[in-house]
Design an enzyme around this catalytic site. Sequence first.
Site, PDB file in Angstrom:
ATOM      1  N   SER A 192      -2.576  -4.471 -11.119  1.00  0.00           N
ATOM      2  CA  SER A 192      -1.727  -3.594 -10.327  1.00  0.00           C
ATOM      3  C   SER A 192      -0.256  -3.953 -10.348  1.00  0.00           C
ATOM      4  O   SER A 192       0.592  -3.091 -10.139  1.00  0.00           O
ATOM      5  CB  SER A 192      -2.204  -3.584  -8.874  1.00  0.00           C
ATOM      6  OG  SER A 192      -2.140  -4.882  -8.310  1.00  0.00           O
ATOM      7  N   HIS A 220      -7.341   0.934 -10.928  1.00  0.00           N
ATOM      8  CA  HIS A 220      -6.162   1.576 -11.524  1.00  0.00           C
ATOM      9  C   HIS A 220      -6.474   2.230 -12.868  1.00  0.00           C
ATOM     10  O   HIS A 220      -5.558   2.649 -13.576  1.00  0.00           O
ATOM     11  CB  HIS A 220      -5.045   0.555 -11.687  1.00  0.00           C
ATOM     12  CG  HIS A 220      -4.538   0.016 -10.383  1.00  0.00           C
ATOM     13  ND1 HIS A 220      -3.532   0.631  -9.655  1.00  0.00           N
ATOM     14  CD2 HIS A 220      -4.924  -1.057  -9.648  1.00  0.00           C
ATOM     15  CE1 HIS A 220      -3.314  -0.055  -8.543  1.00  0.00           C
ATOM     16  NE2 HIS A 220      -4.140  -1.076  -8.519  1.00  0.00           N
ATOM     17  N   LYS A 251      -6.536   6.212  -5.429  1.00  0.00           N
ATOM     18  CA  LYS A 251      -5.399   6.142  -6.351  1.00  0.00           C
ATOM     19  C   LYS A 251      -5.343   7.411  -7.184  1.00  0.00           C
ATOM     20  O   LYS A 251      -4.879   8.437  -6.702  1.00  0.00           O
ATOM     21  CB  LYS A 251      -5.476   4.851  -7.167  1.00  0.00           C
ATOM     22  CG  LYS A 251      -5.296   3.623  -6.264  1.00  0.00           C
ATOM     23  CD  LYS A 251      -5.360   2.335  -6.997  1.00  0.00           C
ATOM     24  CE  LYS A 251      -4.985   1.158  -6.104  1.00  0.00           C
ATOM     25  NZ  LYS A 251      -5.783   1.016  -4.887  1.00  0.00           N
TER      26      LYS A 251
END
Length: 397
Positions: A192, A220, A251
């Site tokens: 990240s 991610h 996300k």
Amino acid sequence: MTDRGFDLGDRLGEREEGDLRRHLDPTESVETRTRFAEDPKGGPPRFGEPALVFASNDYLGLAGDDRVQRAAETAARTVGTGAGASRLVTGDTHLHRALERDLADCKGCEHTLVFSSGYAANVGTVDALAPDVVFSDALNHASIVDGCRIGAGETVVYDHCDPDDFAARMAERERQADADESWLVVTDTVFSMDGDVAPLERLCDVADDHGAWTMADEAHATGVFGADGGGNVRREGLTDRVDVELGTLSKALGAQGGYVAGDEDLIEHLLNAARTFVFSTGLAPPAVGAAREALRIAGEGDRRERLWANVDPLRDGLEGAVFEVPGDSQILPVLVGDRDDVLELERAVRKRGIVAPAIRSPTVPEGTARIRVAPTAAHTGADVDACVAAFREARSR
């Protein structure tokens, strides 16, 4: 009487002195351009001028998508605004089951289990597996670190994205290991704060050589990598070699919650033994409905292509402005190094209408402070140009 309380004023003062005290600065909406207010404490926020946001994990720009919002509204009206209880009591709805089927299809696995957050998924999974030894990448997310603190008998940290160091540490541990020890290898697939991608296949090779399980956090990567947004594990053809895959719905999918994907025995064990699942109210139905629709859009639409069409010119522009921008993903860390310098750069680009956070120790190692720049599919070419211009001007001032 002896005072055995807590002097929180002193603790806050220490954070203030180290430029580590944080504040809640409300935002008006989850959009690429929005207004912010300074922390109002108990009062109403007073919003300033709109600014371009390059700090969001909403990589596909789906949090504000009309279809996703309608799916959340429909879920609230048909099922309820909250699940009402733990899913093992009465909080397990047909929506939760439908999302889990869709996630299993996306990930190419037997089953999935949805948690209240990605953090809860990580902590609960490591704790439920209770490995004797965890081998953990040095830059794994805090939720993995906390899962290891709670659930692992011992944690061995290997150098970041370094399969050779990982192999050496496994070999060293092998020489002193009991025959019946359980081993778990844990890594993020996209990191990240560094934006780099884990060498998954090589990690699996080493883990297989020692009979260890591999656990990969796709927080991610889900929705972003792979032909259908299935993430790095599936993109690299490693679904059958990664024993535990997990991630978040908050996300690229623009909703809330976390998930674990794997075989039937894994999921059955977690729904019985993962305390963060057993003792938490089920994920709110509007978040479930939103995540399900976002997953469909991510797999079928052109959002990923639009995201990468912004990533490449933004990286090129920042590097053209003589910034170092490492990584292999949609996360663009602009390395600065010094804590004071990165805070000054953050302020300078903010004055030019760009919101991008300064990241410094202890979130990243001392001396590696950076600005974390994160474009989304919702940014326009003009937005990207404005971001590059702000950094260029801040550099040359």
